[in-house]
Enzyme design. Structure first.
Site, mmCIF file in Angstrom:
data_model
loop_
_atom_site.group_PDB
_atom_site.id
_atom_site.type_symbol
_atom_site.label_atom_id
_atom_site.label_comp_id
_atom_site.label_asym_id
_atom_site.label_seq_id
_atom_site.Cartn_x
_atom_site.Cartn_y
_atom_site.Cartn_z
ATOM 1 C CG ASN A 1 -16.440 11.239 -0.890
ATOM 2 O OD1 ASN A 1 -15.999 10.670 -1.902
ATOM 3 N ND2 ASN A 1 -16.831 10.939 0.252
ATOM 4 C CG HIS B 1 -21.183 9.167 1.844
ATOM 5 N ND1 HIS B 1 -20.347 7.920 1.593
ATOM 6 C CD2 HIS B 1 -22.267 9.021 2.724
ATOM 7 C CE1 HIS B 1 -20.812 6.934 2.652
ATOM 8 N NE2 HIS B 1 -21.959 7.427 2.896
ATOM 9 N NE ARG C 1 -3.699 0.150 -0.058
ATOM 10 C CZ ARG C 1 -5.013 0.424 -1.036
ATOM 11 N NH1 ARG C 1 -5.062 1.537 -1.235
ATOM 12 N NH2 ARG C 1 -5.704 -0.710 -1.169
ATOM 13 C CB ALA D 1 -29.172 13.598 -4.133
HETATM 14 C C1 GAR Z 1 -22.070 6.841 -6.021
HETATM 15 O O1 GAR Z 1 -23.347 6.389 -5.513
HETATM 16 C C2 GAR Z 1 -21.078 7.517 -4.928
HETATM 17 O O2 GAR Z 1 -21.914 8.375 -4.207
HETATM 18 C C3 GAR Z 1 -20.650 6.411 -4.404
HETATM 19 O O3 GAR Z 1 -20.361 5.551 -5.252
HETATM 20 C C4 GAR Z 1 -21.039 5.602 -6.531
HETATM 21 C C5 GAR Z 1 -20.313 5.729 -7.849
HETATM 22 O O4 GAR Z 1 -21.011 5.831 -8.818
HETATM 23 N N1 GAR Z 1 -19.487 6.700 -3.200
HETATM 24 C C6 GAR Z 1 -19.511 6.240 -2.090
HETATM 25 O O5 GAR Z 1 -20.025 5.394 -1.606
HETATM 26 C C7 GAR Z 1 -18.450 6.815 -1.479
HETATM 27 N N2 GAR Z 1 -18.117 6.288 -0.007
HETATM 28 P P1 GAR Z 1 -20.505 6.323 -10.125
HETATM 29 O O6 GAR Z 1 -19.302 5.528 -10.447
HETATM 30 O O7 GAR Z 1 -21.690 5.942 -11.192
HETATM 31 O O8 GAR Z 1 -20.559 7.672 -10.002
#
Ligand code: GAR
Length: 208
Positions: A108, A110, A66, A180
C-alpha cells in the site's frame, strides 16, 4: 515475470506512475495484469483502458452487505491470481481473509511518514490536513506491506517531503505525490519483482 494487480478508487496518478515506469524500464520483470476499482467512475479505470490493461469495477453498492462484497472481491482477485497486489489509493478495507491468503504479497502507498498521520480516518486529503494542523515541517510518503491492521505492516520505503509555509492540503498533497509517491511506489515494485526484499520478524530487509 511478476504479475501485479493494482487496486484503485480515484484519479489513479499512482497507477499511471506504475504504468509509465513499466514502459520506461524503471520497473523490470513486471506486468500489470489487471486494475480493480470500487468506484465505476474512477478515472483510474480510463487510464487502465488507455494502456490496454483490463479494468474491473467491484462496488460495495452492488452487494447486499459487506460480507458479500468481500466474497466477490476475493473471488475476483483469486481469478486474476496476481503475484502482488498493489493498493494505489484504494480506499476499501482489505478483508481479513484476503490479508491472510496474500500475506506479504499486498503493498500500500500511504501519503505520510508512518507512523505519523495514519490509521483509521487518515486517507487522501485528510492526511495532509492532519499534517498541516499539527504544524509538521517535514512529511512524506510510505510504501508498506499490508497486515491485519490499518497502515501497520512492515515498511518497504519512505521518502521525506518538506512542508512549505504557504501550503494548503491540496498543494501539499500534490508535492507529496510528485516528490515521493510516484517515485517510491514504482521503486518498491521493482525491488519485489527482482527479489531484492524480504520480510524478517515483521521488518523488511534488503538483499544485496
Ligand atoms: C494517494 O495520495 C495515496 O497515497 C492515497 O490516496 C491518493 C490516491 O491518489 N492513499 C491513501 O490515503 C491510503 N490511506 P491517486 O488515485 O491519484 O493515485
Amino acid at each position: 515475470m511478476l504479475r501485479i494487480l493494482v487496486c484503485v478508487s480515484g484519479g489513479g496518478t499512482n497507477l499511471q506512475a506504475i504504468l509509465d515506469a513499466v514502459k520506461s524500464g524503471e520497473i523490470t520483470n513486471t506486468q500489470v495484469c489487471a486494475v480493480i476499482s470500487n468506484n465505476a467512475s474512477a478515472y483510474a479505470l480510463t487510464r487502465a483502458k488507455e494502456n490496454g490493461v483490463p479494468g474491473i469495477c467491484i462496488s460495495p453498492k452492488d452487494y447486499a452487505d459487506r460480507a458479500q462484497f468481500n466474497q466477490a472481491f476475493l473471488q475476483k482477485v483469486d481469478e486474476i491470481a496476481p503475484d502482488l497486489i498493489v493498493l494505489a489509493g484504494f480506499l476499501v478495507n482489505i478483508p481479513a481473509e484476503m490479508v491472510k491468503r496474500y500475506k506479504n504479497r499486498i503493498i500500500n502507498i500511504h501519503p505520510s511518514l508512518i507512523p505519523s498521520f495514519c490509521g483509521t480516518g487518515y486517507y487522501g486529503l485528510k492526511v495532509h490536513e492532519g499534517a498541516l494542523a499539527r504544524g509538521v515541517k517535514v512529511t512524506g510518503a510510505t510504501v508498506h506491506f499490508v497486515d491485519e491492521g490499518t497502515d501497520t505492516g512492515p515498511i518497504l520505503l519512505q521518502k521525506a517531503v518538506m512542508v512549505e509555509p504557504q501550503d494548503t492540503p491540496k498543494t501539499l498533497q500534490q508535492r507529496v505525490m510528485e516528490q515521493a509517491e510516484w517515485k517510491i511506489l514504482p521503486q518498491a515494485i521493482d525491488l519485489i519483482a527482482n527479489g531484492k526484499i524480504k520480510v524478517v520478524d515483521g521488518k523488511t530487509v534488503m538483499e544485496s
